[in-house]
Design a protein around this motif. Structure first.
Motif, PDB file in Angstrom:
ATOM      1  N   ASP A   3      33.695  36.016  47.386  1.00  0.00           N
ATOM      2  CA  ASP A   3      32.911  36.112  46.161  1.00  0.00           C
ATOM      3  C   ASP A   3      33.904  36.115  44.996  1.00  0.00           C
ATOM      4  O   ASP A   3      34.688  37.052  44.844  1.00  0.00           O
ATOM      5  N   SER A   4      33.872  35.069  44.179  1.00  0.00           N
ATOM      6  CA  SER A   4      34.891  34.906  43.132  1.00  0.00           C
ATOM      7  C   SER A   4      34.792  35.968  42.042  1.00  0.00           C
ATOM      8  O   SER A   4      35.704  36.126  41.239  1.00  0.00           O
ATOM      9  N   ALA A  13      42.239  36.332  48.511  1.00  0.00           N
ATOM     10  CA  ALA A  13      42.514  34.913  48.255  1.00  0.00           C
ATOM     11  C   ALA A  13      43.877  34.696  47.601  1.00  0.00           C
ATOM     12  O   ALA A  13      44.352  33.565  47.497  1.00  0.00           O
ATOM     13  N   GLY A  14      44.502  35.792  47.109  1.00  0.00           N
ATOM     14  CA  GLY A  14      45.804  35.679  46.452  1.00  0.00           C
ATOM     15  C   GLY A  14      45.698  35.363  44.962  1.00  0.00           C
ATOM     16  O   GLY A  14      46.704  35.121  44.308  1.00  0.00           O
ATOM     17  N   ASP A  15      44.469  35.376  44.417  1.00  0.00           N
ATOM     18  CA  ASP A  15      44.271  35.110  42.984  1.00  0.00           C
ATOM     19  C   ASP A  15      44.719  36.285  42.138  1.00  0.00           C
ATOM     20  O   ASP A  15      45.091  36.132  40.974  1.00  0.00           O
TER      21      ASP A  15
END
Ligand code: 5GP
Ligand code: ZN
Length: 116
Positions: A3-4, A13-15
């Motif tokens: 879920d962004s 995710a490494g974001d």
């Protein structure tokens, strides 16, 4: 499913950068940004699950896996023998602030009871 909008999905995710302490195909563990003990690690499923209230029958193995990682990671930090606390804050009254299931692993000092 990631879920962004979710901080912990973005960490998986490494974001969002994090200090990884453990990873496998189902789980990711990293240091808490605001540690409440000398060692404070968060263990999360890679899959987005909001809270313990959203655990389905099919998630039992995953939940067991996350819990089993607590002593494994505690051992990695040399605090399995001395003891640690594993906590899953759930919902508003449980003190949950990030809506992606996580196990707090706290150690390196004696814990008190009851919690606040
Ligand atoms: P909760 O209050 O939901 O049980 O725990 C959420 C935890 O996530 C808190 O201990 C908080 O310090 C930690 N946290 C929140 N945002 C971030 C972040 O972006 N990075 C890291 N490493 N920890 C975070
Ligand atoms: Zn998430």
């Amino acid at each position: 499913m990631l879920d962004s909008n979710c901080t912990f999905c973005r960490i998986v995710a490494g974001d969002i950068p994090s200090t990884k302490v453990y990873e496998d195909d189902q789980a990711y563990a990293f240091r808490d940004l605001n540690p409440q003990a000398p060692t404070h690690v968060l263990i999360v499923p890679k899959e987005h699950i909001e809270s313990l209230n959203d655990i389905a029958q099919g998630d039992e193995a995953l939940l067991g896996h996350l819990l089993r990682l607590a002593p494994k990671i505690a051992n990695q930090f040399g605090m399995a023998e001395s003891g640690f606390r594993a906590v899953i804050n759930t919902g508003e009254n449980g003190g949950q602030t990030v809506w992606h299931l996580h196990v707090h692993l706290l150690g390196g000092r004696p814990m008190t009871w009851p919690p606040g």
